[in-house]
Design a protein around this motif. Structure first.
Motif, short mmCIF file in Angstrom:
data_model
loop_
_atom_site.label_atom_id
_atom_site.label_comp_id
_atom_site.label_asym_id
_atom_site.label_seq_id
_atom_site.Cartn_x
_atom_site.Cartn_y
_atom_site.Cartn_z
N GLN A 26 -24.01 2.74 44.13
CA GLN A 26 -23.25 2.16 42.96
C GLN A 26 -21.83 2.37 43.23
O GLN A 26 -21.16 1.36 42.74
CB GLN A 26 -23.60 3.26 41.82
N HIS A 27 -21.32 3.34 43.78
CA HIS A 27 -19.94 3.51 44.34
C HIS A 27 -19.65 2.25 45.21
O HIS A 27 -18.46 1.67 45.23
CB HIS A 27 -19.57 4.81 44.87
N LEU A 28 -20.43 1.90 46.01
CA LEU A 28 -20.09 1.14 47.15
C LEU A 28 -20.12 -0.34 46.26
O LEU A 28 -19.25 -1.31 46.52
CB LEU A 28 -21.22 0.91 48.14
N ASN A 29 -20.79 -0.59 45.40
CA ASN A 29 -21.14 -1.96 44.78
C ASN A 29 -19.70 -1.93 43.46
O ASN A 29 -19.35 -3.19 42.88
CB ASN A 29 -22.28 -2.02 43.60
N PRO A 247 -17.60 11.25 51.17
CA PRO A 247 -18.27 10.68 50.01
C PRO A 247 -17.31 9.91 49.04
O PRO A 247 -16.02 10.29 48.92
CB PRO A 247 -18.60 12.28 49.39
N PRO A 248 -17.78 9.19 48.30
CA PRO A 248 -17.12 8.28 47.60
C PRO A 248 -16.51 9.29 46.43
O PRO A 248 -16.96 10.48 45.88
CB PRO A 248 -18.10 7.46 46.75
N TRP A 249 -15.41 8.82 45.99
CA TRP A 249 -14.47 9.49 44.99
C TRP A 249 -15.44 9.76 43.87
O TRP A 249 -16.23 8.75 43.38
CB TRP A 249 -13.34 8.59 44.35
N ARG A 250 -15.17 11.04 43.28
CA ARG A 250 -16.23 11.41 42.13
C ARG A 250 -17.53 11.67 42.25
O ARG A 250 -18.36 12.23 41.49
CB ARG A 250 -16.12 10.34 41.00
N LEU A 251 -18.02 11.70 43.50
CA LEU A 251 -19.39 12.00 43.88
C LEU A 251 -19.95 13.66 43.66
O LEU A 251 -20.77 13.83 42.95
CB LEU A 251 -19.95 11.28 45.23
N ALA A 252 -18.86 14.15 44.27
CA ALA A 252 -18.78 15.54 44.22
C ALA A 252 -18.87 16.20 42.44
O ALA A 252 -19.82 17.15 42.14
CB ALA A 252 -17.61 16.30 44.65
N GLU A 253 -18.18 15.54 41.69
CA GLU A 253 -18.17 15.70 40.28
C GLU A 253 -19.21 15.34 39.77
O GLU A 253 -20.20 16.16 39.00
CB GLU A 253 -16.98 15.02 39.54
#
Length: 283
Positions: A26-29, A247-253
């Motif tokens: 989803q983040h890549l898209n 990791p994409p931004w916000r993935l940890a959250e």
């Protein structure tokens, strides 16, 4: 340890892996530029939970079947939406017992200009993978060793994307190989997203993997683990983890929301646990 995908499809480890994979896709898209996914140990791409291999273990009953049981909290379901959409799509196409492997998750998420390289060496499994990706020009099933595929395909020409490394852990030195191959690939393509899956049978092996990766100077790591506290008498896997580089931004959250809910839903004992640890997040 021998971790054959067909015996374990849809189990708790798959639930974690695919929920996070779907979030990364989803983040890549979220950006308009093309990307490539390189799946080094792709498996069959699609599984039948009513087939002999799955019925020998019934692990999906304590995995995806529990997720199917009822919705989780709204904020968790919002994050699980891409995961659930993919599973609904494969069931609509192939029946209620169908379950997607990682290549099918990628195929479902790819846009017309994105690409997938999926490697699988085992001849029969590769044939199934090729069938799962058939008639889709965005994906290519390679009948080669996963480590060879990794070395040959990074960096991709798109210079953006994900490497999924999910080996079967058939060899006793698989953790050492995983560390070496990942570090070498990262040197060639330090800006790519890498997602490494590992079983937790030997905590020392996991610690050594993390230490070797850190000692190689790789920064921006996210470590995610769940332990469902499977009773020892039941045998099998109780804990699993993912190590994600860049990791994409916000993935940890997002993981901080997903992991507690998944751990509670998938728990098999009284003391399940999860870990969501950002390592050198600003490295």
């Amino acid at each position: 340890m021998n971790y054959r995908h067909s015996f374990h499809a849809g189990n708790f480890a798959d639930v974690l892996k695919h929920a996070i994979l779907a979030r990364i896709l989803q983040h890549l898209n979220g950006k308009p530029t093309p990307y490539r996914v390189i799946d080094t140990h792709a498996g069959a791409g699609r599984y039948d939970l009513g087939a002999d291999d799955a019925l020998r273990t019934h692990e999906w009953k304590d995995g995806i079947a529990r997720l199917d049981r009822s919705p989780l909290a709204p904020e968790v379901e919002a994050l699980l939406a891409p995961d659930r959409d993919t599973i609904a799509a494969i069931r609509a196409e192939h029946g209620a017992a169908a379950y997607p492997g990682s290549p099918w998750f990628c195929r479902h998420a790819l846009r017309p200009f994105d690409r997938l390289i999926a490697a699988e060496l085992h001849p029969q499994t590769h044939a199934k993978l090729a069938e799962a990706l058939a008639r889709d020009g965005r994906g290519k099933a390679l009948a080669i060793d996963g480590w060879t595929a990794l070395r040959a395909n990074v960096p991709p020409k798109e210079r953006r994307g994900l490497v999924l490394i999910d080996p079967p852990f058939e060899e006793k030195d698989e953790f050492e190989t995983l560390a070496q191959q990942f570090i070498a690939a990262h040197r060639k393509w330090p800006t790519g997203i890498y997602m490494l899956w590992y079983p937790i049978k030997d905590s020392r092996a996991v610690s050594t993997l993390i230490d070797e990766v850190q000692e190689a100077g790789i920064a921006r790591l996210l470590r995610l683990e769940i332990d469902v506290d499977r009773p020892a008498a039941a045998g099998g896997l109780s804990a699993t983890g993912l190590l994600i580089a860049n990791p994409p931004w916000r993935l940890a959250e997002e993981a901080q929301t997903l992991l507690p809910a998944l751990t509670e839903r998938l728990a098999q004992g009284q003391r399940p646990r999860y870990l969501c640890e950002a390592i050198r997040p600003d490295g």
